[in-house]
Design an enzyme around this catalytic site. Structure first.
Site, PDB file in Angstrom:
ATOM      1  N   GLN A 160     -52.704   3.699 -34.147  1.00  0.00           N
ATOM      2  CA  GLN A 160     -53.993   3.093 -34.484  1.00  0.00           C
ATOM      3  C   GLN A 160     -55.203   3.917 -34.034  1.00  0.00           C
ATOM      4  OE1 GLN A 160     -53.873  -1.160 -33.214  1.00  0.00           O
ATOM      5  NE2 GLN A 160     -51.654  -0.976 -33.290  1.00  0.00           N
ATOM      6  N   LYS A 217     -58.299  -2.702 -23.205  1.00  0.00           N
ATOM      7  CA  LYS A 217     -57.016  -2.675 -23.923  1.00  0.00           C
ATOM      8  C   LYS A 217     -56.909  -1.421 -24.791  1.00  0.00           C
ATOM      9  CE  LYS A 217     -56.829  -7.708 -23.948  1.00  0.00           C
ATOM     10  NZ  LYS A 217     -55.787  -7.843 -22.920  1.00  0.00           N
ATOM     11  N   THR A 218     -56.118  -0.453 -24.339  1.00  0.00           N
ATOM     12  CA  THR A 218     -55.965   0.811 -25.075  1.00  0.00           C
ATOM     13  C   THR A 218     -54.520   1.300 -24.982  1.00  0.00           C
ATOM     14  OG1 THR A 218     -56.412   2.202 -23.141  1.00  0.00           O
ATOM     15  CG2 THR A 218     -58.326   1.527 -24.453  1.00  0.00           C
ATOM     16  N   ALA A 219     -54.187   2.279 -25.839  1.00  0.00           N
ATOM     17  CA  ALA A 219     -52.875   2.913 -25.747  1.00  0.00           C
ATOM     18  C   ALA A 219     -52.774   3.702 -24.437  1.00  0.00           C
ATOM     19  CB  ALA A 219     -52.663   3.836 -26.939  1.00  0.00           C
ATOM     20  N   ALA A 220     -53.904   4.229 -23.987  1.00  0.00           N
ATOM     21  CA  ALA A 220     -53.913   4.966 -22.715  1.00  0.00           C
ATOM     22  C   ALA A 220     -53.526   4.032 -21.563  1.00  0.00           C
ATOM     23  CB  ALA A 220     -55.286   5.574 -22.483  1.00  0.00           C
ATOM     24  N   ASP A 279     -51.733  -4.879 -24.944  1.00  0.00           N
ATOM     25  CA  ASP A 279     -52.884  -5.684 -25.360  1.00  0.00           C
ATOM     26  C   ASP A 279     -52.669  -7.188 -25.253  1.00  0.00           C
ATOM     27  OD1 ASP A 279     -53.893  -3.216 -26.047  1.00  0.00           O
ATOM     28  OD2 ASP A 279     -53.919  -3.570 -28.215  1.00  0.00           O
ATOM     29  N   CYS A 284     -59.426  -1.251 -27.804  1.00  0.00           N
ATOM     30  CA  CYS A 284     -60.330  -0.098 -27.818  1.00  0.00           C
ATOM     31  C   CYS A 284     -61.788  -0.501 -28.011  1.00  0.00           C
ATOM     32  CB  CYS A 284     -59.927   0.925 -28.869  1.00  0.00           C
ATOM     33  SG  CYS A 284     -60.754   2.509 -28.473  1.00  0.00           S
ATOM     34  N   CYS A 330     -60.939   5.602 -22.924  1.00  0.00           N
ATOM     35  CA  CYS A 330     -61.509   5.400 -24.253  1.00  0.00           C
ATOM     36  C   CYS A 330     -62.223   6.692 -24.658  1.00  0.00           C
ATOM     37  CB  CYS A 330     -62.490   4.224 -24.199  1.00  0.00           C
ATOM     38  SG  CYS A 330     -63.060   3.779 -25.835  1.00  0.00           S
ATOM     39  N   GLU A 343     -39.117  -6.744 -34.193  1.00  0.00           N
ATOM     40  CA  GLU A 343     -40.356  -6.221 -34.782  1.00  0.00           C
ATOM     41  C   GLU A 343     -40.262  -6.368 -36.303  1.00  0.00           C
ATOM     42  OE1 GLU A 343     -43.530  -4.480 -33.918  1.00  0.00           O
ATOM     43  OE2 GLU A 343     -43.553  -4.958 -36.055  1.00  0.00           O
TER      44      GLU A 343
HETATM   45  P1  FAD Z   1     -49.460  -2.730 -30.708  1.00  0.00           P
HETATM   46  O1  FAD Z   1     -49.298  -1.258 -30.666  1.00  0.00           O
HETATM   47  O2  FAD Z   1     -50.551  -3.269 -31.583  1.00  0.00           O
HETATM   48  O3  FAD Z   1     -48.064  -3.362 -31.113  1.00  0.00           O
HETATM   49  C1  FAD Z   1     -47.822  -4.743 -31.212  1.00  0.00           C
HETATM   50  C2  FAD Z   1     -46.581  -4.964 -32.066  1.00  0.00           C
HETATM   51  O4  FAD Z   1     -46.156  -6.309 -31.939  1.00  0.00           O
HETATM   52  C3  FAD Z   1     -46.847  -4.709 -33.547  1.00  0.00           C
HETATM   53  O5  FAD Z   1     -45.968  -3.726 -34.047  1.00  0.00           O
HETATM   54  C4  FAD Z   1     -46.638  -6.067 -34.189  1.00  0.00           C
HETATM   55  O6  FAD Z   1     -46.069  -5.992 -35.495  1.00  0.00           O
HETATM   56  C5  FAD Z   1     -45.673  -6.725 -33.193  1.00  0.00           C
HETATM   57  N1  FAD Z   1     -45.697  -8.193 -33.272  1.00  0.00           N
HETATM   58  C6  FAD Z   1     -46.768  -9.014 -33.362  1.00  0.00           C
HETATM   59  N2  FAD Z   1     -46.383 -10.288 -33.486  1.00  0.00           N
HETATM   60  C7  FAD Z   1     -45.025 -10.296 -33.464  1.00  0.00           C
HETATM   61  C8  FAD Z   1     -44.030 -11.320 -33.559  1.00  0.00           C
HETATM   62  N3  FAD Z   1     -44.353 -12.607 -33.716  1.00  0.00           N
HETATM   63  N4  FAD Z   1     -42.727 -10.957 -33.474  1.00  0.00           N
HETATM   64  C9  FAD Z   1     -42.372  -9.657 -33.301  1.00  0.00           C
HETATM   65  N5  FAD Z   1     -43.267  -8.652 -33.229  1.00  0.00           N
HETATM   66  C10 FAD Z   1     -44.578  -8.963 -33.308  1.00  0.00           C
HETATM   67  N6  FAD Z   1     -56.244   3.350 -27.719  1.00  0.00           N
HETATM   68  C11 FAD Z   1     -56.437   4.496 -27.003  1.00  0.00           C
HETATM   69  O7  FAD Z   1     -55.812   4.679 -25.972  1.00  0.00           O
HETATM   70  N7  FAD Z   1     -57.305   5.471 -27.399  1.00  0.00           N
HETATM   71  C12 FAD Z   1     -58.026   5.347 -28.531  1.00  0.00           C
HETATM   72  O8  FAD Z   1     -58.799   6.242 -28.883  1.00  0.00           O
HETATM   73  C13 FAD Z   1     -57.872   4.160 -29.317  1.00  0.00           C
HETATM   74  N8  FAD Z   1     -58.578   3.975 -30.449  1.00  0.00           N
HETATM   75  C14 FAD Z   1     -58.320   2.886 -31.248  1.00  0.00           C
HETATM   76  C15 FAD Z   1     -59.018   2.756 -32.447  1.00  0.00           C
HETATM   77  C16 FAD Z   1     -58.743   1.704 -33.299  1.00  0.00           C
HETATM   78  C17 FAD Z   1     -59.511   1.590 -34.592  1.00  0.00           C
HETATM   79  C18 FAD Z   1     -57.738   0.754 -32.965  1.00  0.00           C
HETATM   80  C19 FAD Z   1     -57.390  -0.371 -33.909  1.00  0.00           C
HETATM   81  C20 FAD Z   1     -57.065   0.856 -31.757  1.00  0.00           C
HETATM   82  C21 FAD Z   1     -57.360   1.919 -30.876  1.00  0.00           C
HETATM   83  N9  FAD Z   1     -56.717   2.038 -29.644  1.00  0.00           N
HETATM   84  C22 FAD Z   1     -56.940   3.170 -28.867  1.00  0.00           C
HETATM   85  C23 FAD Z   1     -55.953   0.904 -29.086  1.00  0.00           C
HETATM   86  C24 FAD Z   1     -54.442   1.034 -29.194  1.00  0.00           C
HETATM   87  O9  FAD Z   1     -54.039   1.300 -30.520  1.00  0.00           O
HETATM   88  C25 FAD Z   1     -53.803  -0.255 -28.699  1.00  0.00           C
HETATM   89  O10 FAD Z   1     -54.361  -0.608 -27.449  1.00  0.00           O
HETATM   90  C26 FAD Z   1     -52.285  -0.111 -28.539  1.00  0.00           C
HETATM   91  O11 FAD Z   1     -51.698   0.127 -29.791  1.00  0.00           O
HETATM   92  C27 FAD Z   1     -51.696  -1.359 -27.882  1.00  0.00           C
HETATM   93  O12 FAD Z   1     -50.296  -1.279 -27.846  1.00  0.00           O
HETATM   94  P2  FAD Z   1     -49.429  -2.645 -27.833  1.00  0.00           P
HETATM   95  O13 FAD Z   1     -48.020  -2.212 -27.756  1.00  0.00           O
HETATM   96  O14 FAD Z   1     -49.968  -3.569 -26.833  1.00  0.00           O
HETATM   97  O15 FAD Z   1     -49.736  -3.312 -29.257  1.00  0.00           O
HETATM   98  C1  UQ1 Z   2     -53.738   8.611 -23.288  1.00  0.00           C
HETATM   99  O1  UQ1 Z   2     -52.834   8.692 -22.443  1.00  0.00           O
HETATM  100  C2  UQ1 Z   2     -53.489   7.933 -24.513  1.00  0.00           C
HETATM  101  O2  UQ1 Z   2     -52.268   7.339 -24.737  1.00  0.00           O
HETATM  102  C3  UQ1 Z   2     -51.282   8.067 -25.313  1.00  0.00           C
HETATM  103  C4  UQ1 Z   2     -54.488   7.817 -25.461  1.00  0.00           C
HETATM  104  O3  UQ1 Z   2     -54.232   7.110 -26.589  1.00  0.00           O
HETATM  105  C5  UQ1 Z   2     -54.091   7.728 -27.731  1.00  0.00           C
HETATM  106  C6  UQ1 Z   2     -55.781   8.403 -25.243  1.00  0.00           C
HETATM  107  O4  UQ1 Z   2     -56.660   8.284 -26.110  1.00  0.00           O
HETATM  108  C7  UQ1 Z   2     -56.017   9.106 -24.010  1.00  0.00           C
HETATM  109  C8  UQ1 Z   2     -57.359   9.738 -23.818  1.00  0.00           C
HETATM  110  C9  UQ1 Z   2     -55.028   9.193 -23.045  1.00  0.00           C
HETATM  111  C10 UQ1 Z   2     -55.272   9.886 -21.722  1.00  0.00           C
HETATM  112  C11 UQ1 Z   2     -54.768  11.293 -21.746  1.00  0.00           C
HETATM  113  C12 UQ1 Z   2     -55.334  12.349 -21.118  1.00  0.00           C
HETATM  114  C13 UQ1 Z   2     -54.685  13.664 -21.189  1.00  0.00           C
HETATM  115  C14 UQ1 Z   2     -56.602  12.284 -20.392  1.00  0.00           C
END
Ligand code: FAD
Ligand code: UQ1
Length: 439
Positions: free
Chosen positions: A71, A333-336, A325, A189, A368, A63
């Site tokens: 995010q 595509k979300t953290a959830a 993602d 998201c 979401c 990383e």
């Molecule tokens: P990421 O957390 O983005 O991590 C990817 C990692 O890979 C990064 O650290 C990056 O540096 C690394 N990487 C990239 N390329 C390379 C490389 N070549 N070599 C090594 N490392 C690399 N989700 C929710 O559940 N609820 C919400 O309310 C929500 N709201 C959001 C609002 C916004 C404005 C945004 C931007 C996102 C939101 N999300 C939400 C989405 C959530 O943040 C992502 O879906 C989540 O972070 C995806 O996790 P990931 O591990 O797939 O990717």
């Molecule tokens: C969730 O698990 C999650 O990941 C940690 C989110 O991202 C920040 C969310 O936004 C939501 C809503 C969930 C789901 C969690 C519950 C308690 C419904």
């Protein structure tokens, strides 16, 4: 040059793929039982789980970033409810202590040899590889946008570089169009482009500027939201709050000198519409990171990591798994969603490590939290077939204050303490408990 090398490495013979899939012999200087690429939500949670199980020295995370951002908080940062500093922690504090952190960027994959190459020219070997690389923000694909970010009123909650400009744009708004965009690619998201619009609308009301603001949501999608139950609720919100929604409308150019944004009608590509803006919130086109997208052995036609959508195992390389993602799992595509995937990955990767066939199945759970202002939220939760999969035994299609506090106050500690340490695997068991005795 690096891209060319990556392409060549990725294009080595198909035969070697099968033969070497489980080979532990490789020409790497360093090798790990489990190598994780990406230390974001999915990579960090995966590394935490497996480094505590396998012990020190067995797991590494590649990383390059100094900071790990939560995010989902950026929606609230844009609206002035949280500070950007609250959303990030040094990567060194969040990556698990028992895993090695290789602070490098991956520049090529060699899945036949079970190695990846990093920017400093090292080859790192693995027995098992988890790709958790997230999405790349392609702001540069919109003509004039990089320059426009240097001017007032142009902002984006999707990047730590531009999220503070959102609140500044609201504060400095005098009168005119406030335009919010949704691009013509998959994004993370999918609710976030409109969450900030509802927050902005309430901001204008609170600050006596609502009658001066014409609020416009221009989305490339043919719907306001992909799941009917929540789309119906959101149409009510936009109607009640006098917001204009234009479907199939894609931002292609920003002209910062004249403060204009040009949109293409995706159903009639010759039809362009230009809007003057006082505020422009841009959600950029996104893709997987170039290094992954340009590795045809690993990705599908759309450039996403090609995994089995239920088991998360790579379609061609059984010692590679994907999470989050960067994968082609057909769910929002979300953290959830990542939280839901962590549990499945933990079980399936453990099975693979014991020579068994992965059999645990991800249902596509994703969520979401559709924040609709400074105190309300519709908590959308659904599976990969588009069916609501709600945790609480109440109608989650309604705007609620409780859901707003779940999003604003409860989710951040749940993420930092639970999810990143590998303890939070989504609300599956909570949902079952909440629905005990119900059909
Ligand atoms: P990421 O957390 O983005 O991590 C990817 C990692 O890979 C990064 O650290 C990056 O540096 C690394 N990487 C990239 N390329 C390379 C490389 N070549 N070599 C090594 N490392 C690399 N989700 C929710 O559940 N609820 C919400 O309310 C929500 N709201 C959001 C609002 C916004 C404005 C945004 C931007 C996102 C939101 N999300 C939400 C989405 C959530 O943040 C992502 O879906 C989540 O972070 C995806 O996790 P990931 O591990 O797939 O990717
Ligand atoms: C969730 O698990 C999650 O990941 C940690 C989110 O991202 C920040 C969310 O936004 C939501 C809503 C969930 C789901 C969690 C519950 C308690 C419904």
């Amino acid at each position: 040059m690096l891209l060319t090398r990556s392409f060549l490495l990725c294009r080595s013979s198909q035969l070697a793929v099968q033969n070497a899939a489980f080979s532990t012999t490789c020409r790497a200087e360093k090798s790990y039982q489990l190598l994780v690429v990406g230390g974001g939500a999915g990579g960090c949670a995966t590394a935490a789980k497996f480094s505590s199980k396998l012990g020190k020295g067995k797991v590494a995370v590649i990383e390059p970033a100094d900071m790990h951002y939560y995010q989902p908080m950026w929606t609230l940062v844009g609206g002035g409810m949280k500070k950007l500093e609250d959303s990030g922690k040094p990567m060194s504090q969040v990556l698990p202590k028992k895993a090695d952190w290789i602070k490098q960027r991956v520049v090529s994959f060699n899945p036949e040899q079970n190695t990846v190459r990093t920017e400093d020219g090292q080859d790192v070997g693995y027995e098992y590889l988890v790709l958790a690389m997230g999405l790349q923000l392609n702001y540069h694909q919109i003509k004039g946008l990089p320059e426009a970010f240097e001017t007032p009123g142009v902002c984006s909650n999707y990047s730590p570089l531009y999220v503070n400009k959102t609140l500044a744009s609201l504060e400095n708004f005098h009168q005119g169009n406030a335009v919010f965009t949704f691009p013509a690619t998959p994004i993370k998201c999918a609710g976030a482009p409109q969450k900030i619009m509802y927050i902005s609308e309430e901001y204008f009301r609170k600050h006596g500027k609502r009658d001066k603001a014409n609020i416009i949501y221009n989305t490339s999608l043919p719907v306001i939201f992909g799941i009917k139950k929540y789309a119906d609720a959101l149409w009510e919100v936009v109607k009640a709050r006098d917001i204009t929604v234009n479907l199939r409308s894609n931002l292609i150019e920003v002209k910062p000198e004249s403060r204009e944004a040009v949109f293409q009608n995706l159903d009639q590509p010759d039809e362009l519409t230009t809007y003057e803006y006082e505020m422009l919130h841009v959600t950029p086109p996104m893709s997987t990171p170039d290094v992954l997208r340009e590795c045809p052995k690993l990705v599908d036609a759309g450039g996403f990591l090609d995994v089995n959508k239920h088991t998360l195992q790579h379609i061609k390389f059984p010692n590679i798994f994907g999470i989050g993602d960067c994968t082609n799992i057909p769910t929002s595509k979300t953290a959830a969603a990542v939280a839901g995937q962590v549990g499945v990955l933990r079980k399936n990767l453990s099975m693979a490590m014991q020579g068994q066939t992965p059999r645990h199945l991800y249902d596509g759970y994703t969520s979401c939290p559709l924040v609709t202002g400074y105190s309300k939220c519709i908590l959308a939760e659904f599976d990969m077939d588009g069916n609501p999969l709600e945790t609480f035994p109440i109608n989650q299609g309604k705007e609620r204050r409780t859901m707003f506090h779940l999003k604003k106050d409860m989710m951040p500690p749940m993420y930092w303490l639970g999810m990143l340490n590998g303890y939070w695997e989504g609300p599956k068991y909570l949902r079952k408990l909440m629905h005990l005795g119900m059909k």
